[in-house]
Design a protein around this motif. Structure first.
Motif, PDB file in Angstrom:
ATOM      1  N   LYS A  99      -0.159  20.425   5.112  1.00 43.13           N
ATOM      2  CA  LYS A  99      -0.202  20.260   3.786  1.00 43.13           C
ATOM      3  C   LYS A  99       0.014  18.734   3.565  1.00 43.13           C
ATOM      4  O   LYS A  99       0.719  18.060   4.069  1.00 43.13           O
ATOM      5  N   LEU A 100      -1.033  17.994   2.676  1.00 35.74           N
ATOM      6  CA  LEU A 100      -0.897  16.759   2.398  1.00 35.74           C
ATOM      7  C   LEU A 100       0.468  16.225   1.881  1.00 35.74           C
ATOM      8  O   LEU A 100       0.574  16.780   0.703  1.00 35.74           O
ATOM      9  N   LEU A 101       0.982  15.331   2.349  1.00 33.52           N
ATOM     10  CA  LEU A 101       2.256  14.455   1.521  1.00 33.52           C
ATOM     11  C   LEU A 101       1.484  13.561   0.882  1.00 33.52           C
ATOM     12  O   LEU A 101       2.128  13.421  -0.293  1.00 33.52           O
ATOM     13  N   TRP A 102       0.741  12.609   1.535  1.00 31.02           N
ATOM     14  CA  TRP A 102       0.236  11.374   0.967  1.00 31.02           C
ATOM     15  C   TRP A 102      -0.790  10.834   1.590  1.00 31.02           C
ATOM     16  O   TRP A 102      -1.064  11.178   2.625  1.00 31.02           O
ATOM     17  N   LYS A 103      -1.795   9.985   1.057  1.00 27.59           N
ATOM     18  CA  LYS A 103      -2.734   9.633   1.780  1.00 27.59           C
ATOM     19  C   LYS A 103      -2.763   8.007   1.022  1.00 27.59           C
ATOM     20  O   LYS A 103      -2.787   7.926  -0.042  1.00 27.59           O
ATOM     21  N   LEU A 134       3.052   0.429   6.332  1.00 24.32           N
ATOM     22  CA  LEU A 134       3.253   1.375   5.248  1.00 24.32           C
ATOM     23  C   LEU A 134       4.705   2.057   5.365  1.00 24.32           C
ATOM     24  O   LEU A 134       5.155   2.340   6.634  1.00 24.32           O
ATOM     25  N   ASP A 135       5.537   2.380   4.418  1.00 24.48           N
ATOM     26  CA  ASP A 135       6.641   3.131   4.403  1.00 24.48           C
ATOM     27  C   ASP A 135       6.291   4.306   4.679  1.00 24.48           C
ATOM     28  O   ASP A 135       5.222   4.747   4.726  1.00 24.48           O
ATOM     29  N   ALA A 136       7.657   5.257   4.645  1.00 27.23           N
ATOM     30  CA  ALA A 136       7.604   6.512   4.974  1.00 27.23           C
ATOM     31  C   ALA A 136       6.630   7.524   3.932  1.00 27.23           C
ATOM     32  O   ALA A 136       6.622   8.374   3.953  1.00 27.23           O
ATOM     33  N   ALA A 137       6.739   6.895   2.776  1.00 28.48           N
ATOM     34  CA  ALA A 137       6.080   7.521   1.474  1.00 28.48           C
ATOM     35  C   ALA A 137       4.522   7.003   1.453  1.00 28.48           C
ATOM     36  O   ALA A 137       3.882   7.461   0.515  1.00 28.48           O
ATOM     37  N   GLY A 138       3.992   6.004   2.147  1.00 33.65           N
ATOM     38  CA  GLY A 138       2.506   5.678   2.400  1.00 33.65           C
ATOM     39  C   GLY A 138       2.546   4.460   1.469  1.00 33.65           C
ATOM     40  O   GLY A 138       1.449   3.969   1.201  1.00 33.65           O
ATOM     41  N   LYS A 139       3.704   3.740   0.847  1.00 31.82           N
ATOM     42  CA  LYS A 139       3.570   2.557   0.073  1.00 31.82           C
ATOM     43  C   LYS A 139       3.320   1.164   1.173  1.00 31.82           C
ATOM     44  O   LYS A 139       4.185   1.432   2.165  1.00 31.82           O
ATOM     45  N   THR A 140       2.685   0.296   0.505  1.00 31.01           N
ATOM     46  CA  THR A 140       2.572  -0.709   1.483  1.00 31.01           C
ATOM     47  C   THR A 140       3.705  -1.806   1.372  1.00 31.01           C
ATOM     48  O   THR A 140       4.517  -2.048   0.144  1.00 31.01           O
ATOM     49  N   LEU A 141       4.172  -2.104   2.372  1.00 28.72           N
ATOM     50  CA  LEU A 141       5.187  -2.952   2.634  1.00 28.72           C
ATOM     51  C   LEU A 141       4.881  -4.558   2.865  1.00 28.72           C
ATOM     52  O   LEU A 141       5.423  -5.360   2.162  1.00 28.72           O
ATOM     53  N   TRP A 142       3.807  -4.534   3.649  1.00 29.51           N
ATOM     54  CA  TRP A 142       3.367  -6.227   3.745  1.00 29.51           C
ATOM     55  C   TRP A 142       2.111  -5.779   4.525  1.00 29.51           C
ATOM     56  O   TRP A 142       1.509  -4.731   4.804  1.00 29.51           O
ATOM     57  N   THR A 143       1.185  -6.939   4.333  1.00 34.27           N
ATOM     58  CA  THR A 143      -0.318  -7.017   5.091  1.00 34.27           C
ATOM     59  C   THR A 143      -0.297  -8.406   5.777  1.00 34.27           C
ATOM     60  O   THR A 143       0.469  -9.308   5.141  1.00 34.27           O
ATOM     61  N   PHE A 144      -1.020  -8.430   6.703  1.00 36.80           N
ATOM     62  CA  PHE A 144      -1.328  -9.600   7.648  1.00 36.80           C
ATOM     63  C   PHE A 144      -3.024  -9.606   7.810  1.00 36.80           C
ATOM     64  O   PHE A 144      -3.538  -8.817   8.218  1.00 36.80           O
TER      65      PHE A 144
END
Length: 575
Positions: A99-103, A134-144
């Protein structure tokens, strides 16, 4: 090379053992690498864009529909969560029941396998040229922002440093918080995913035909030259050998000081990663569809010839099953084999679960415990193959599978649609009457003969290519077959991400991309071919090779506006 290495490099390549039989074969339309959970379950992406979980024999447990296909290995976390990447620019997290947790939507197609960090966050690289944390909930921590597509799967060192290659021909190192530590310039494109040794050294291949070794601070330690480009990802064995295959058809084993220990002649190009088993043998497939088992000294142990291209490495369970995928999506299973070796980096992305990070001492101990039963089990080892008797009569030849591998693979979608076989029961046949035919034959009216169609000229091919041009991520793409034909360039070794263009004796690897069910090549890559000049002229792109001039009637400015992403301008400004 050491004296021992010279002796081993000349080791016998003829198989010395009878190959194990494929115990299970299932047409499951597998398109990605196969990830193996500690329980033995399998997770992969199919050509129907579904992430699938099966048991160890390929019987389905669940599936989840994504927005597009993907070839990255799904990552299975210690909690049983599946992290899957897709060409629809999304990363999906699925719970143990599917089941989908996040995308999370990113900035481009995702070819590279994500790397899992100890805290549950993931590092994801895109063809759009960005690395995301991405953190364990799919949120962006940083980008390069890399500034070039990334097809090399990131690897995470024990100190948290993130390594990856890119289409700017460089290996990159980022700090855990996403800051650039250093880059190292290889001689050409880097498709190969890095492997990390026990001492933190970084190993990767490049289209410059070399295997590269770097210290953790980015200083070159050594390179080993092969005869063609190295797009496969290396492994680091329990004996501290760096093992990798090349498109030249050889497997190379180099020790950590840069000395060649042995070379095994597979005879066909190699794109997949090798895997070391607990008995020290190495398993590696080639593009002709042959799976090779290689002994510790580089000697051939056995071969399985499938006749179907294999461009991904094998996967191995802790229970000792070996899995490989043949062209068309067939899952092949060898049972009652050895598990993976406990080694610094024994397989693609280091573990059957594709975590992509260096192991801690506790993780190594846990792996040894989990694999002990299969590593020490009494199994029916392959018997030595009987010697061939020398007689005047011709020796029997073992037939190959009925579907031979093509010598020059045509551009294709990643996996063709499944074909429904015809019914096995033949239709009844009514015998002809026994009355003999008359002595004087009746006049026969010949069937009309359709004259062969003339081959398309370079100008016609260029026009067809231009008519179907596509744009994405700031680049212009042309259909590979027509574009190469218009320029008089040969095409070989087409995979979902790369192809080899041949110009006489030159072989040039290029990035390719699929749109719909067709393979396209970047316009910029064609402009970079040796001996090629490109210019823009009144709604056309004109290629000049020697005395030949080919005009592609397309407007680059309309396909990719100049104020957008002008990556294509480099080769197009040559004159």
């Amino acid at each position: 090379m050491t004296l021992a290495g010279f002796t081993q490099a000349s080791a016998q390549q003829t198989p010395t053992q009878t190959a194990p039989k494929v115990a299970v074969f299932k047409e499951l339309r597998v398109i990605s690498g196969v990830t193996v959970s500690p329980s033995g379950d399998l997770t992969f992406v199919g050509s129907d864009a579904r992430v699938r979980r099966t048991d160890a024999t390929g019987s389905e447990k669940w599936s989840f529909l994504t927005g597009d296909i993907g070839r990255a290995y799904p990552v299975v976390t210690p909690q049983g969560v599946t992290i899957a990447a897709s060409y629809d620019d999304h990363v999906y997290a699925l719970d143990p029941a599917g089941k989908l947790l996040w995308k999370t939507k990113l900035d481009g197609d995702i070819f590279a396998t994500p790397a899992l960090r100890p805290d549950g966050s993931v590092i994801v690289a895109t063809a759009g040229g960005t690395v995301h944390a991405l953190d364990a909930a799919g949120k962006t921590l940083w980008t390069f922002k890399v500034g070039a597509p990334v097809f090399s799967s990131p690897a995470v060192a024990a100190d948290g440093t993130i390594y990856f290659g890119a289409q700017n021909s460089r290996m990159h190192a980022l700090s855990p918080d996403g800051r650039l530590k250093w880059t190292y310039a290889a001689g050409s494109l880097v498709f190969s995913s890095p492997a990390i040794g026990a001492d933190g050294s970084v190993y990767f291949g490049s289209s410059d035909r070399r295997l590269h070794a770097l210290s953790p601070d980015g200083k070159p330690r050594w390179t080993h030259l092969t005869n063609l480009f190295v797009n496969a990802s290396p492994i680091v064995t329990s004996g501290d050998l760096v093992v990798v295959g090349s498109y030249d058809g050889n497997v190379y084993a180099v020790n950590t000081t840069g000395e060649l220990e042995w070379t095994y002649r597979a005879g066909a190009g190699i794109a997949g990663t090798a895997a070391e088993l607990s008995d020290g043998s190495v398993i590696v497939p080639d593009l002709s569809g042959t799976v090779h088992a290689i002994g510790r000294a580089g000697q051939g142990l056995w071969q399985i010839r499938t006749g179907k291209k294999i461009d991904l490495g094998v996967s191995v369970s802790d229970q000792g099953s070996v899995y490989f995928v043949t062209d068309g999506g067939g899952l092949n299973i060898l049972q009652k084999q050895r598990p993976l070796a406990v080694a610094p980096w024994p397989t693609f992305h280091a573990t059957p679960t594709a975590w992509g990070r260096a192991h801690s001492e506790a993780e190594l101990q846990a792996q040894a415990q989990a694999r002990r039963a299969a590593a020490t089990a009494v199994i029916s080892a392959p018997k030595p193959a009987p010697p061939v008797a020398v007689t005047p009569a011709p020796q029997p030849v073992t037939p190959r599978p009925t579907t031979p591998a093509p010598t020059t693979p045509a551009p294709r979608p990643t996996v063709p649609a499944p074909v429904t076989p015809a019914p096995a029961t033949p239709a009844p046949v009514t015998p002809a009457p026994a009355t003999p035919a008359p002595a004087t034959p009746a006049p026969v009216t010949p069937a009309p003969v359709t004259p062969p169609q003339p081959a398309r000229t370079p100008a016609q091919l260029a026009q067809d290519a231009a008519a179907r041009a596509r744009s994405a991520d700031g680049q212009v793409f042309l259909p590979l077959t027509e574009a190469a034909g218009a320029l008089g360039v040969g095409v070989q070794n087409v995979t979902v991400r790369t192809a080899t263009l041949t110009l006489g004796a030159d072989r040039v690897p290029v990035t390719v991309r699929t749109f719909g069910r067709e393979v396209f090549v970047p316009l910029a890559a064609l402009g970079d071919l040796p001996g090629t000049r490109v210019r823009l002229d009144r709604g056309a792109v004109i290629f000049t090779r020697g005395t030949q001039e080919v005009r592609f009637p397309l407007s680059v400015a309309k396909l990719v506006p100049l104020q957008g992403k002008p990556e294509f301008l480099g080769p197009l400004q040559k004159s």
